[in-house]
Design a protein around this motif. Structure first.
Motif, PDB file in Angstrom:
ATOM      1  N   PHE A  38       0.747  -1.230   0.092  1.00  0.00           N
ATOM      2  CA  PHE A  38       0.061  -0.142   0.016  1.00  0.00           C
ATOM      3  C   PHE A  38       0.799   1.230  -0.085  1.00  0.00           C
ATOM      4  O   PHE A  38       0.353   2.168  -0.514  1.00  0.00           O
ATOM      5  N   HIS A  39       1.980   1.170   0.606  1.00  0.00           N
ATOM      6  CA  HIS A  39       2.954   2.473   0.743  1.00  0.00           C
ATOM      7  C   HIS A  39       3.750   2.705  -0.841  1.00  0.00           C
ATOM      8  O   HIS A  39       3.936   1.716  -1.342  1.00  0.00           O
ATOM      9  N   THR A  40       3.794   4.055  -0.926  1.00  0.00           N
ATOM     10  CA  THR A  40       4.520   4.417  -1.898  1.00  0.00           C
ATOM     11  C   THR A  40       5.822   4.667  -1.768  1.00  0.00           C
ATOM     12  O   THR A  40       6.202   4.515  -0.378  1.00  0.00           O
ATOM     13  N   VAL A  41       6.900   4.493  -2.569  1.00  0.00           N
ATOM     14  CA  VAL A  41       8.139   4.942  -2.220  1.00  0.00           C
ATOM     15  C   VAL A  41       8.188   6.257  -1.296  1.00  0.00           C
ATOM     16  O   VAL A  41       9.145   6.269  -0.468  1.00  0.00           O
ATOM     17  N   ASP A  42       7.569   7.418  -1.707  1.00  0.00           N
ATOM     18  CA  ASP A  42       7.410   8.500  -0.799  1.00  0.00           C
ATOM     19  C   ASP A  42       7.181   8.197   0.303  1.00  0.00           C
ATOM     20  O   ASP A  42       7.602   8.658   1.389  1.00  0.00           O
ATOM     21  N   ASP A  43       5.840   7.596   0.713  1.00  0.00           N
ATOM     22  CA  ASP A  43       5.569   7.150   2.071  1.00  0.00           C
ATOM     23  C   ASP A  43       6.361   6.390   2.833  1.00  0.00           C
ATOM     24  O   ASP A  43       6.715   6.706   3.906  1.00  0.00           O
ATOM     25  N   ALA A  44       7.210   5.633   2.308  1.00  0.00           N
ATOM     26  CA  ALA A  44       8.182   4.831   2.805  1.00  0.00           C
ATOM     27  C   ALA A  44       9.373   5.616   3.448  1.00  0.00           C
ATOM     28  O   ALA A  44       9.960   5.555   4.564  1.00  0.00           O
ATOM     29  N   CYS A  45       9.839   6.502   2.587  1.00  0.00           N
ATOM     30  CA  CYS A  45      10.667   7.281   2.767  1.00  0.00           C
ATOM     31  C   CYS A  45      10.544   8.286   4.162  1.00  0.00           C
ATOM     32  O   CYS A  45      11.207   8.467   5.000  1.00  0.00           O
ATOM     33  N   LYS A  46       9.123   8.836   4.003  1.00  0.00           N
ATOM     34  CA  LYS A  46       8.643   9.667   5.042  1.00  0.00           C
ATOM     35  C   LYS A  46       8.755   9.022   6.590  1.00  0.00           C
ATOM     36  O   LYS A  46       8.952   9.431   7.547  1.00  0.00           O
ATOM     37  N   GLU A  47       8.044   7.577   6.726  1.00  0.00           N
ATOM     38  CA  GLU A  47       7.957   6.740   7.474  1.00  0.00           C
ATOM     39  C   GLU A  47       9.320   6.651   8.057  1.00  0.00           C
ATOM     40  O   GLU A  47       9.322   6.273   9.470  1.00  0.00           O
ATOM     41  N   HIS A  48      10.373   6.185   7.325  1.00  0.00           N
ATOM     42  CA  HIS A  48      11.615   5.786   7.809  1.00  0.00           C
ATOM     43  C   HIS A  48      12.584   6.836   8.157  1.00  0.00           C
ATOM     44  O   HIS A  48      13.870   6.865   8.487  1.00  0.00           O
ATOM     45  N   GLY A  49      12.340   8.114   7.804  1.00  0.00           N
ATOM     46  CA  GLY A  49      13.517   9.265   7.697  1.00  0.00           C
ATOM     47  C   GLY A  49      14.281   9.265   6.906  1.00  0.00           C
ATOM     48  O   GLY A  49      15.606   9.675   7.183  1.00  0.00           O
TER      49      GLY A  49
END
Length: 68
Positions: A38-49
């Motif tokens: 469900f997460h986009t690449v951008d979502d994952a970057c935000k989630e993991h800093g």
């Protein structure tokens, strides 16, 4: 496959398995995570800093290296 910020993490790893190493190198727990569907690449970057531009460049490099 050109990888972008809006691509789904799980689809990126499926289409270009070499990118799995990039997720691991950036210490992102996306490999095997059910949210990766469900997460986009951008979502994952935000989630993991993680710096999104650096990460996307690394994903693209890994995907391209296999194609050569």
């Amino acid at each position: 496959m050109p990888i972008g910020f809006d691509d789904i993490v799980g689809e990126v790893m499926t289409a270009a398995p070499a990118t799995i190493r990039v997720f691991l190198d950036f210490r992102m727990g996306c490999v095997g995570c059910p949210i990766s569907a469900f997460h986009t690449v951008d979502d994952a970057c935000k989630e993991h800093g993680v710096d999104r531009d650096e990460f996307l460049a690394a994903l693209r490099a890994a995907a391209c290296a296999v194609m050569v």
